[in-house]
Design a protein around this motif. Structure first.
Motif, PDB file in Angstrom:
ATOM      1  N   LYS A  58       0.853  -1.196   0.000  1.00  0.00           N
ATOM      2  CA  LYS A  58       0.000   0.000   0.000  1.00  0.00           C
ATOM      3  C   LYS A  58       0.883   1.238   0.000  1.00  0.00           C
ATOM      4  O   LYS A  58       1.948   1.262   0.597  1.00  0.00           O
ATOM      5  N   GLU A  59       0.405   2.274  -0.658  1.00  0.00           N
ATOM      6  CA  GLU A  59       1.098   3.559  -0.653  1.00  0.00           C
ATOM      7  C   GLU A  59       0.381   4.499   0.302  1.00  0.00           C
ATOM      8  O   GLU A  59      -0.845   4.610   0.279  1.00  0.00           O
ATOM      9  N   THR A  60       1.150   5.183   1.153  1.00  0.00           N
ATOM     10  CA  THR A  60       0.560   6.128   2.090  1.00  0.00           C
ATOM     11  C   THR A  60       0.278   7.450   1.369  1.00  0.00           C
ATOM     12  O   THR A  60       0.725   7.662   0.251  1.00  0.00           O
ATOM     13  N   GLY A  63       3.258   9.175   0.056  1.00  0.00           N
ATOM     14  CA  GLY A  63       3.999   8.542  -1.034  1.00  0.00           C
ATOM     15  C   GLY A  63       4.967   7.465  -0.597  1.00  0.00           C
ATOM     16  O   GLY A  63       5.712   6.938  -1.417  1.00  0.00           O
ATOM     17  N   GLN A  64       4.954   7.116   0.680  1.00  0.00           N
ATOM     18  CA  GLN A  64       5.787   6.006   1.155  1.00  0.00           C
ATOM     19  C   GLN A  64       5.003   4.705   0.992  1.00  0.00           C
ATOM     20  O   GLN A  64       3.788   4.709   0.839  1.00  0.00           O
ATOM     21  N   TYR A  65       5.746   3.592   1.050  1.00  0.00           N
ATOM     22  CA  TYR A  65       5.102   2.290   0.896  1.00  0.00           C
ATOM     23  C   TYR A  65       5.116   1.520   2.210  1.00  0.00           C
ATOM     24  O   TYR A  65       6.049   1.630   3.005  1.00  0.00           O
ATOM     25  N   ARG A  66       4.073   0.744   2.402  1.00  0.00           N
ATOM     26  CA  ARG A  66       3.966  -0.176   3.533  1.00  0.00           C
ATOM     27  C   ARG A  66       3.648  -1.558   2.971  1.00  0.00           C
ATOM     28  O   ARG A  66       3.014  -1.693   1.928  1.00  0.00           O
ATOM     29  N   ASP A  89      11.466   2.320  -1.136  1.00  0.00           N
ATOM     30  CA  ASP A  89      11.103   2.501  -2.550  1.00  0.00           C
ATOM     31  C   ASP A  89      11.799   1.503  -3.467  1.00  0.00           C
ATOM     32  O   ASP A  89      11.171   0.931  -4.365  1.00  0.00           O
ATOM     33  N   GLU A  92      10.271  -1.882  -3.137  1.00  0.00           N
ATOM     34  CA  GLU A  92       8.951  -1.894  -3.777  1.00  0.00           C
ATOM     35  C   GLU A  92       9.098  -2.034  -5.287  1.00  0.00           C
ATOM     36  O   GLU A  92       8.368  -2.803  -5.917  1.00  0.00           O
ATOM     37  N   GLN A  96       7.710  -5.047  -7.590  1.00  0.00           N
ATOM     38  CA  GLN A  96       6.839  -4.783  -8.746  1.00  0.00           C
ATOM     39  C   GLN A  96       7.405  -5.440 -10.003  1.00  0.00           C
ATOM     40  O   GLN A  96       6.676  -6.087 -10.763  1.00  0.00           O
TER      41      GLN A  96
END
Length: 198
Positions: A58-60, A63-66, A89, A92, A96
């Motif tokens: 998920k992106e906060t 713009g950070q990812y969890r 990043d 991630e 991807q």
């Protein structure tokens, strides 16, 4: 790398980021590199790595990812405890790319291995790193040592708030996270006092 012997021919290994890169260079596949990254840069345990799926990223708003870990370690005995791990990043992007190249469905795991399979990948990779570098100490590296480097990097190198590290890493108490820390070196002590206004 610093090594401490524990009971029964086991070891605790404190790796550096340079040694993590040696491990990454020793991987045999993109999948194996993802395993190293999920342990060393996201702080996942060996049993958590096979759980994570593309749908868990998920992106906060900032713009950070969890990365949602559905069933992390729960010492209370009530089953798995969910948490949102911080996802760098670059990790991630690699996830991807891995998903796209291997046509992984959103609800399928990135790593289709069991916990023992994840541990075996790290052992084989560590053996190859020992051969490539000539440093036999790599043969003592386990999946747990990757997590140890994650904690050490955030708490010591980056001096991050321990409560933040506990939240993203799935530790319930300061006592639980303390064993992951290495004794500070002379350089670390000198730098800490040089930067303090005493």
């Amino acid at each position: 790398m610093r090594i401490e012997s524990t009971a029964g021919n086991e070891h605790k290994v404190w790796l550096t980021d340079s040694e993590i890169e040696d491990l990454r260079r020793a991987t045999n596949s993109q999948r194996d590199d993802i395993i190293i990254q999920l342990g060393a840069f996201v702080g996942l345990r060996a049993f958590e790595i096979p759980q994570v799926r593309p749908a868990d990223v998920k992106e906060t708003e900032s713009g950070q990812y969890r990365l949602r870990v559905q069933a992390g370690k729960d010492t209370s005995g009530n089953g798995g405890k969910p948490r949102d791990a911080y996802l760098p990043d670059n990790v991630e992007r690699d996830l991807q790319r891995f998903q796209n190249e291997h046509n992984i469905a959103p609800k399928d795991p990135y790593i289709d291995l069991s916990q023992p399979g994840v541990r075996a990948v790290v052992r084989r990779t560590a053996t190859r790193a020992a051969e490539a570098t000539g440093d036999e100490d790599f043969e003592k590296v386990s999946t747990h040592d990757l997590r140890r480097r994650f904690a050490q990097r955030l708490l010591v190198d980056e001096q991050m708030n321990p409560r933040v590290v506990m939240a993203v890493g799935g530790w319930d108490s300061f006592a639980a996270i303390e064993p992951y820390l290495n004794a500070p070196s002379e350089d670390v002590i000198d730098e800490a006092f040089a930067g303090a206004d005493l």
